[in-house]
Design an enzyme around this catalytic site. Structure first.
Site, PDB file in Angstrom:
ATOM      1  CD  GLU A  36       6.362  -6.352  -0.248  1.00  0.00           C
ATOM      2  OE1 GLU A  36       5.931  -7.459   0.137  1.00  0.00           O
ATOM      3  OE2 GLU A  36       7.539  -6.007  -0.176  1.00  0.00           O
ATOM      4  CB  VAL A  42      -1.494  -2.537   1.708  1.00  0.00           C
ATOM      5  CG1 VAL A  42      -2.858  -2.087   2.223  1.00  0.00           C
ATOM      6  CG2 VAL A  42      -1.223  -1.929   0.353  1.00  0.00           C
ATOM      7  CG  ASP A 156      -3.402   0.427 -12.751  1.00  0.00           C
ATOM      8  OD1 ASP A 156      -3.314  -0.422 -13.665  1.00  0.00           O
ATOM      9  OD2 ASP A 156      -2.791   0.329 -11.676  1.00  0.00           O
TER      10      ASP A 156
END
Lengths: 448, 332
Positions: A36, A42, A156
């Site tokens: 999540e 997901v 990221d």
């Protein structure tokens, strides 16, 4: 791409009224929810045809009423163009017209570096073997080199975004995932720093912390350096406390953590330092601070003359222009000495060494594809989920007993009884499992 | 993404003239069929992005036959008209030049799958601009975009999904503008860098950009890679400005080229692009009035009846409707 083609014929367009589930959902067996995030959920699913595992990422419509989520668009458009062994593979894009959401289907990776590191730290209490560390790092850099040579900055990178394939022909292969923040840097129309703060703070490069405007692919290498150190020591290298609230606040604690390990940066070693806004303003008087000599090798327990240390320190170079590139890092001596890196990072190389069975991802079987939690979870799904997740840990008679109980269907009493039983047994096993079970039980009792 | 060679643009969206013809004929035929069977062609895109087909009209068959479908040439003219509008809208918003390039390519790809009779090009044009802004990281809210050109922004949002889907989610496109920059850089090395030549090269670059803007309105972007579009534009501009010896320059790049394309093949492509640009006719307001009336009657015959009545009442009003259509989008 799947739904995208052939729609002009009208087949795709007519699908999906408000009550009907989109036709594409029928090609999958939903196993449950595995993650999540702010973007959405997901799921783990199996394709009905090949029985292959697929991770399906559901993107909610963007909140501000402005259509399809830009994060989803960014991720799709990049992954449609990328193809590499060490980059996660987007196999399909689906649309649920009922709630205007996009579903991205990826090849499923059972593990990620966050879970692998945690397993070693909390369960095994021993470090990750050298071969595994080196293979993971090499593949990560290999994927990153591909991205950077295609002018993509990931922005990221963190252990939970570095996926590792489970059983199958790609076992132990690293996949860089989560491109929701990735950017093409060939010709930005706006300075890159414009669209908010990126990179989870612990892996954020110093030039970003000091608010550099035109940062480069070097920010990804810094993150890889931090991840390398974490693979060696099983704990984050620079665990700063994040200042939240205002947009792009000054992260003093994070810088402080870095300076303590790497020493104070100087314009001497990093000439462009003086142009960085936060250094220039010097509001927190970071320029005048005193730090002891750099002691990175003590933190990571590496001899200062070892190739591993040399590589690490060059990825954690303050000046982004002096920092190694992914291509240079791949050429480093560390990867040319024993043990050599391999394709399956999870195999053992030493005879007699135990194979580590990393736990599978927990699957929450009570959530459906739309993301709504079902009120009446099917008991056999609950049990199968639990069993599948932990079958290695459960004693055989227990395993059998649950299957038997589970197969009797949703008889309320049987259900409650078996869940209680399951809970009792699991209490003797692993703490975590109990938590999982309590959640299940709680949900069930609420619903009955 | 720097690598055009491995892109979806190259592998899926560089087509042959025959491909274009077949796809457009298929879409036109489908819309005609719908007009015959149902009496109108408009597909409704609901708020959730799904498409619904119209209910058959109750009118008698004979009446339906009075409505004529657009032919392929008329569709083509409409598309060119709205592609030019994309350039105007993006210019009015002062978007970076790449935005209109990407939006036009989206628009072209969209109408390889659909007829203008199924989705009104005015709506699709704005949605393509909106999507292009998102992809090129120049985010503009649908509301802002709608306001700027006095259009309902909900229509943009409704069409976003069907546009993305029709593009097969292949969203990274290569417009020729960057290629021009690249060739100009390269030419600087080719002509020993004297200051006078430098200035002339800059002029050449500006002129070529305008040439590419014209080429973007033809089929060329669906038929040729962006590098060739850029070269063709540079060659055209150079014929007037006479900055470099273009023949020698082409020889040089083909001899250095890795993909074994020889000079004569390249020249052939450039000639084909030139031909398309020469043939480009941008429809006049008069052309448009006729086609637009036809389009409106296909999309929604009932409105046509009303407008006919209105037309009878006051002729200048219908003129106004047309000029509105042309000018609405450039305000703001």
């Amino acid at each position: 791409m799947g739904d995208g083609r052939g729609i002009a014929g009208g087949t795709g367009g007519a699908a999906g009224g408000v009550s009907n589930r989109p036709v594409w959902m029928q090609q999958y067996d939903l196993m449950g929810k595995i993650g999540e995030g702010t973007y959405g959920l997901v799921f783990l699913a199996k394709t009905k045809k090949q029985k292959s595992c697929i991770a399906i990422k559901k993107f909610k419509q963007s909140k501000d009423g402005d259509g399809v989520s830009p994060t989803a668009i960014r991720e799709i458009m990049l992954l449609r163009e990328l193809s590499h062994d060490n980059v996660v593979k987007l196999v399909n894009v689906h649309i649920n017209h009922a709630d205007m959401s996009l579903y991205l289907a990826f090849d499923y990776a059972e593990h990620d570096l966050y879970e692998i590191i945690r397993h070693h730290r909390e369960k095994l209490n021993h470090s990750i073997n050298q071969y595994t560390v080196k293979s993971l790092l090499w593949q990560l850099l290999n994927g990153l080199n591909y991205l950077h040579s295609n002018w993509v900055i990931h922005r990221d990178l963190k252990p939970s975004n570095i996926l590792v394939m489970g059983d199958g022909d790609e076992q132990g292969v690293v996949k860089i995932g989560d491109f929701g923040l990735a950017r093409i840097y060939q010709a930005p129309l706006k300075p890159l720093s414009d669209n908010g703060v990126v990179v989870t703070i612990w892996y954020r490069a110093p030039e970003l912390l000091l608010r550099g405007k035109h940062y480069t692919s070097a920010v990804d290498i810094w993150a890889v350096g931090c991840i390398f150190a974490e693979l060696l020591t099983l704990k984050p290298l620079f665990q700063g406390v994040e200042v939240k609230g205002t947009s792009n606040p000054f992260q003093f604690d994070q810088l402080d953590k870095i300076f303590k390990v790497l020493g104070h940066p100087t314009p001497d070693k990093w000439p462009t330092l003086v142009h960085l806004p936060h250094w220039q303003n010097d509001q927190q008087h970071i320029q005048g601070l005193k730090y002891d000599n750099p002691c990175l090798h003590n933190y990571v327990h590496l001899p200062p003359k070892s190739p591993a240390y040399d590589l690490l320190s060059k990825m954690l170079e303050y000046d982004p222009r002096k920092r190694l590139t992914a291509a240079q890092a791949l050429e480093h001596e560390y990867f040319r000495i024993d043990p050599l890196p391999g394709r399956n990072a999870l195999v053992t190389t030493q005879p007699g060494e135990k194979i580590i069975n990393y736990p599978a991802r927990p699957v929450d079987t009570s959530t459906d594809f739309e993301g709504t939690t079902s009120i009446h979870p099917q008991p056999e799904m609950l049990f199968l989920g639990v069993l599948q997740h932990h079958q290695l840990c459960l004693p055989e008679q227990v395993h059998v007993q649950f299957l038997w109980l589970g197969c009797r269907g949703c008889h309320k009493q049987t259900c409650q009884l078996s869940i209680l039983l399951l809970k009792l047994v699991l209490e003797d096993l692993i703490q975590e499992l109990c938590l999982f079970n309590v959640v299940l039980q709680h949900k069930h009792i609420n619903s009955s | 993404m720097a690598d055009f060679r491995t892109s979806t643009h190259r592998s899926k969206w560089i087509l042959t003239p025959r491909d274009l013809l077949e796809k457009r004929e298929a879409a036109n035929w489908r819309a005609r069929k719908m007009l015959e069977d149902l009496g109108l062609t408009r597909l409704d895109v609901d708020i959730d992005g799904s498409i619904s087909y119209p209910e058959p009209l109750q009118d008698s068959k004979a009446e339906r036959h009075s409505i004529k479908a657009l032919n392929c040439e008329e569709e083509q003219l409409l598309r060119v008209f709205y592609e030019q509008k994309i350039q105007e809208v993006c210019g009015a918003f002062k978007f970076p030049h790449k935005i209109q390039g990407t939006a036009i390519i989206y628009f072209k790809r969209f109408y390889l799958q659909w007829s203008v009779m199924e989705h009104h090009p005015k709506h699709i044009m704005l949605t393509c601009v909106y999507a292009s802004c998102k992809v090129e990281e120049n985010h503009v809210s649908a509301e802002e975009l709608g306001k700027g050109i006095q259009q309902d922004h909900q229509m943009i949002l409704n069409n976003e999904m069907v546009v993305l889907q029709s593009l097969g989610f292949d969203l990274i496109v290569y417009a020729p503008y960057r290629s021009i920059e690249g060739f100009i850089d390269d030419m600087e090395g080719f002509t020993e860098a004297r200051d006078s030549v430098q200035t002339k090269l800059k002029e050449l670059q500006v002129a070529a950009k305008f040439e590419v803007d014209r080429a973007m309105l033809t089929d060329a972007p669906l038929l040729f890679p962006p590098g060739q579009l850029a070269l063709a534009a540079l060659r055209r501009s150079n014929e007037i400005l006479k900055v470099i010896n273009f023949e020698r320059y082409l020889e040089r790049i083909t001899s250095a080229e890795r993909n074994s394309q020889n000079a004569s093949q390249l020249v052939e492509s450039l000639n084909a692009i030139d031909l398309l640009v020469d043939k480009l006719s941008i429809p006049t307001a008069k052309d448009m009035r006729h086609i637009d009336r036809k389009l409106r009657s296909c999309l929604d015959p009932s409105s046509q009846e009303e407008s006919k009545k209105r037309e009878k009442k006051s002729k200048h009003k219908s003129k106004r409707a047309l000029s509105e259509m042309q000018e609405d989008h450039i305000e703001g």
